[in-house]
Design a protein around this motif. Structure first.
Motif, mmCIF file in Angstrom:
data_model
loop_
_atom_site.group_PDB
_atom_site.id
_atom_site.type_symbol
_atom_site.label_atom_id
_atom_site.label_comp_id
_atom_site.label_asym_id
_atom_site.label_seq_id
_atom_site.Cartn_x
_atom_site.Cartn_y
_atom_site.Cartn_z
ATOM 1 N N ASP A 22 0.831 -1.205 0.000
ATOM 2 C CA ASP A 22 0.000 0.000 0.000
ATOM 3 C C ASP A 22 0.866 1.256 0.000
ATOM 4 O O ASP A 22 0.419 2.311 -0.454
ATOM 5 C CB ASP A 22 -0.951 0.009 1.201
ATOM 6 N N PRO A 26 -0.695 3.063 -3.365
ATOM 7 C CA PRO A 26 -1.888 3.181 -2.511
ATOM 8 C C PRO A 26 -3.142 2.615 -3.168
ATOM 9 O O PRO A 26 -3.344 2.747 -4.371
ATOM 10 C CB PRO A 26 -2.006 4.695 -2.289
ATOM 11 N N LYS A 27 -3.975 2.006 -2.354
ATOM 12 C CA LYS A 27 -5.147 1.273 -2.866
ATOM 13 C C LYS A 27 -6.116 2.156 -3.638
ATOM 14 O O LYS A 27 -6.821 1.675 -4.523
ATOM 15 C CB LYS A 27 -5.882 0.572 -1.723
#
Length: 202
Positions: A22, A26-27
């Motif tokens: 992540d 980042p998601k």
């Protein structure tokens, strides 16, 4: 997938342990199943401040590492979720080799599937490399996958280990799909042998 035999590049440090996927991507940027378009988001929350400006204290934003293609980090690199976007992002940003003292298993496997070479070295060797990167601007390494050797311009040599089947697949530029297609005739024969047969009664 392009064959990987030898590679030379500038080394950039991310001097942290437990760098998770992540942090790598980042998601909230995972809005596509395509393999491209993620490189600009690499380490987004570290590379940029909350106002969107560059974080000049983060290693990859420093001028001396702008052309880097080998990433140096610490233990358990690539931990966290199993997203394959992480190696896609690293490779699209320009990295071809990741050196760390250890890797999370799923991330490690995903690297090979995408032509990215992860090299695990003993912690003392990783520490030596961090010292060299700090002391020598433009510090670069040459990776010889065929002979499993890392060298620099000063004569420094490190031997590394890699599973033989992984080494051969990278040397040949073979990903999982290409390996499967090598058995295409056998697959076709098997599928033919399992075709349904019908009998009709008059």
């Amino acid at each position: 997938m392009k064959a990987f035999k030898t590679f030379k590049g500038i080394v950039a440090p991310v001097d942290r342990s437990n760098v998770d996927t992540d942090a790598i991507i980042p998601k909230y940027f995972l809005n596509s199943i395509k393999r491209t378009g993620y490189g600009k988001y690499l380490f987004h929350e570290w590379r940029f401040l909350k106002d969107g400006s560059l974080n000049t204290q983060f290693e990859l934003n420093k001028e001396r590492y702008k052309q880097a293609s080998i990433l140096l980090s610490r233990s358990n690199f690539g931990c966290g979720s199993s997203r394959e976007h992480a190696p896609w992002t690293l490779k699209e940003f320009g990295f071809q080799v990741i050196i760390a003292s250890s890797f999370a298993d799923i991330f490690y496997n995903n690297c090979f599937k995408n032509g990215l070479l992860p090299i695990a070295l003993p912690e003392e060797r990783v520490e030596e490399l961090f010292r060299n990167v700090r002391e020598i601007e433009g510090y670069s390494l040459k990776i010889d996958l065929e002979n499993k050797i890392i060298t620099d311009s000063t004569g420094y040599i490190i031997y590394f280990n890699i599973e033989e089947h992984r080494r051969k697949h990278l040397l040949q530029g073979m990903d999982d799909i290409a390996l499967t297609l090598q058995q295409e005739d056998k697959i076709a024969l098997y599928e033919y042998s399992k075709r349904p047969t019908y009998s009709f009664m008059l």
